[in-house]
Design an enzyme around this catalytic site. Structure first.
Site, short mmCIF file in Angstrom:
data_model
loop_
_atom_site.label_atom_id
_atom_site.label_comp_id
_atom_site.label_asym_id
_atom_site.label_seq_id
_atom_site.Cartn_x
_atom_site.Cartn_y
_atom_site.Cartn_z
N ALA A 65 0.87 -1.17 0.00
CA ALA A 65 0.00 0.00 0.00
C ALA A 65 0.91 1.22 0.00
CB ALA A 65 -0.85 -0.01 1.26
N GLY A 110 0.51 -5.02 0.76
CA GLY A 110 -0.65 -5.04 -0.14
C GLY A 110 -0.36 -5.72 -1.47
N GLU A 113 -0.77 -9.30 -0.80
CA GLU A 113 -2.22 -9.51 -0.63
C GLU A 113 -2.95 -9.49 -1.97
OE1 GLU A 113 -2.15 -6.35 2.39
OE2 GLU A 113 -3.41 -7.66 3.61
N GLU A 133 4.31 -5.44 7.38
CA GLU A 133 3.57 -4.37 8.06
C GLU A 133 4.03 -4.17 9.50
OE1 GLU A 133 2.19 -6.66 6.14
OE2 GLU A 133 0.82 -5.69 4.75
N1 COA Z 1 4.61 3.13 -0.44
C1 COA Z 1 5.04 4.29 -0.96
N2 COA Z 1 6.20 4.41 -1.64
C2 COA Z 1 6.96 3.31 -1.76
C3 COA Z 1 6.60 2.07 -1.24
C4 COA Z 1 5.36 2.00 -0.55
N3 COA Z 1 4.89 0.85 -0.05
N4 COA Z 1 7.56 1.17 -1.52
C5 COA Z 1 8.50 1.82 -2.21
N5 COA Z 1 8.15 3.12 -2.36
C6 COA Z 1 8.90 4.20 -3.04
C7 COA Z 1 10.07 4.68 -2.20
O1 COA Z 1 9.66 5.61 -1.23
C8 COA Z 1 10.95 5.28 -3.28
O2 COA Z 1 10.40 6.53 -3.63
P1 COA Z 1 11.40 7.82 -3.83
O3 COA Z 1 12.32 7.39 -4.97
O4 COA Z 1 10.46 8.92 -4.18
O5 COA Z 1 12.12 7.97 -2.54
C9 COA Z 1 10.73 4.34 -4.46
O6 COA Z 1 9.49 3.68 -4.22
C10 COA Z 1 11.80 3.29 -4.61
O7 COA Z 1 11.91 2.57 -3.39
P2 COA Z 1 13.26 2.41 -2.56
O8 COA Z 1 12.90 2.15 -1.12
O9 COA Z 1 14.18 3.55 -2.83
O10 COA Z 1 13.86 1.08 -3.22
P3 COA Z 1 14.86 0.04 -2.56
O11 COA Z 1 15.30 -0.86 -3.66
O12 COA Z 1 15.88 0.73 -1.74
O13 COA Z 1 13.94 -0.82 -1.56
C11 COA Z 1 11.96 -2.04 -0.87
C12 COA Z 1 12.89 -1.63 -2.04
C13 COA Z 1 10.76 -2.77 -1.49
C14 COA Z 1 12.70 -3.01 0.08
C15 COA Z 1 11.52 -0.79 -0.10
O14 COA Z 1 11.01 0.15 -1.03
C16 COA Z 1 10.45 -1.03 0.93
O15 COA Z 1 10.73 -1.58 1.99
N6 COA Z 1 9.18 -0.61 0.64
C17 COA Z 1 8.11 -0.67 1.56
C18 COA Z 1 7.61 -2.09 1.71
C19 COA Z 1 6.50 -2.16 2.74
O16 COA Z 1 6.68 -1.93 3.90
N7 COA Z 1 5.30 -2.50 2.25
C20 COA Z 1 4.16 -2.66 3.08
C21 COA Z 1 3.40 -1.41 3.15
S1 COA Z 1 2.00 -1.59 4.21
#
Ligand code: COA
Length: 264
Positions: A65, A110, A113, A133
């Site tokens: 999400a 999400g 999911e 989460e």
């Molecule tokens: N919501 C909003 N933005 C998200 C996102 C999310 N769930 N997941 C990734 N992004 C965005 C990042 O903020 C970043 O944006 P920016 O370039 O404007 O800063 C962009 O996507 C790229 O992500 P980044 O974190 O820089 O990539 P990474 O390769 O370093 O890491 C992940 C990849 C997937 C490990 C990391 O993005 C992450 O942990 N995301 C969240 C996962 C999560 O907790 N999901 C459950 C949500 S309830």
């Protein structure tokens, strides 16, 4: 037509691509509105026989999400957010036309999911699945506590959610979270190949299989209309028996020819 998703139809297969690659295809309110519309199209467009949901780019299916939309929500608003997600995912799960996830990278929160709401899943070798989460002080809200448990069992589901562990493709295969692992290049082709096989079968019977299997794994009586899966199967079996496709299928078998199903 859409801002955050792409859709195309090819040989009866509707390909829905979540298209926010710079945000790892995170699900914001617009994605939900557009995905909801795209699934309506799958339901109602006779040209569409089956569908694939995938993510744009090589890195992510959907990384969850959109966390930027979480700020400042009160309890009621947070519950409405979860309910909205659950409703769209129920629509996917209850589609009479098969909807399959082609997971091409991160499927987190999400995203995991969404993949689990699809009827089954394939993934590429670089895919990663998880419900992280708890790292945010949250729990899954789009059906993850339920569908992960249905798919991998209680103990594994508990551990995955409590540790926020990211499972790689082989682990996901071993757990039964995905049915097949492919290279990134062949993911869509392999998914289309399986859907191509499904599209040669009787559509009404396929829809009834979805209904009956869904009842087997869902305990919510509102959802199952108070019927057990066995009752549902008896009724669905009867429904199939009076279709033209059943006559065609059995006649074709006896005449030693390939059946030509019409979906009636
Ligand atoms: N919501 C909003 N933005 C998200 C996102 C999310 N769930 N997941 C990734 N992004 C965005 C990042 O903020 C970043 O944006 P920016 O370039 O404007 O800063 C962009 O996507 C790229 O992500 P980044 O974190 O820089 O990539 P990474 O390769 O370093 O890491 C992940 C990849 C997937 C490990 C990391 O993005 C992450 O942990 N995301 C969240 C996962 C999560 O907790 N999901 C459950 C949500 S309830």
């Amino acid at each position: 037509m859409y801002q955050t998703i792409l859709t195309s139809i090819e040989n009866g297969i509707c390909i829905i691509t979540i298209n926010r690659p710079d945000k790892l295809n995170a699900l914001n309110a617009t994605v939900f509105t557009e995905l909801d519309k795209a699934i309506d199209e799958v339901y109602h467009n006779p040209e569409i026989k089956t569908a694939i949901i995938t993510g744009a780019g090589q890195k992510a299916f959907v990384a969850g999400a959109d966390i930027t939309e979480f700020g400042g929500l009160d309890k009621e608003q947070a519950m409405a957010l979860a309910k909205r997600g659950q409703d769209v995912f129920f629509k996917i799960e209850n589609s009479k036309k098969p909807i399959v996830a082609a997971v091409n990278g991160f499927a987190l929160g999400g995203g995991c999911e969404l993949a689990m709401a699809c009827h089954f899943r394939l993934c590429s070798e670089n895919a990663k699945f998880g419900q992280p989460e708890v790292n945010l002080g949250l729990i899954p809200g789009y059906g993850g506590t339920q569908r992960l448990t249905q798919l991998v069992g209680k103990g594994k589901s508990m551990e995955l959610q409590m540790t926020a562990h990211l499972a790689d493709a082989q682990e996901a295969l071993q757990m039964g979270l995905v049915n097949h692992v492919t290279t990134s290049e062949s993911l869509l082709d392999r998914t289309k190949e399986i859907l191509g096989i499904i599209q040669t079968k009787a559509p009404v019977a396929i829809g009834k299989i979805i209904e009956c299997v869904n009842v087997a794994v869902v305990s919510d009586s509102a959802y199952t209309n108070g019927k057990s899966g066995f009752d549902k199967e008896v009724e669905a079996f009867g429904d199939c028996f009076i279709t033209e496709d059943m006559k065609e299928g059995t006649t074709a078998f006896l005449e030693k020819r390939k059946a030509d199903f019409k979906g009636r």
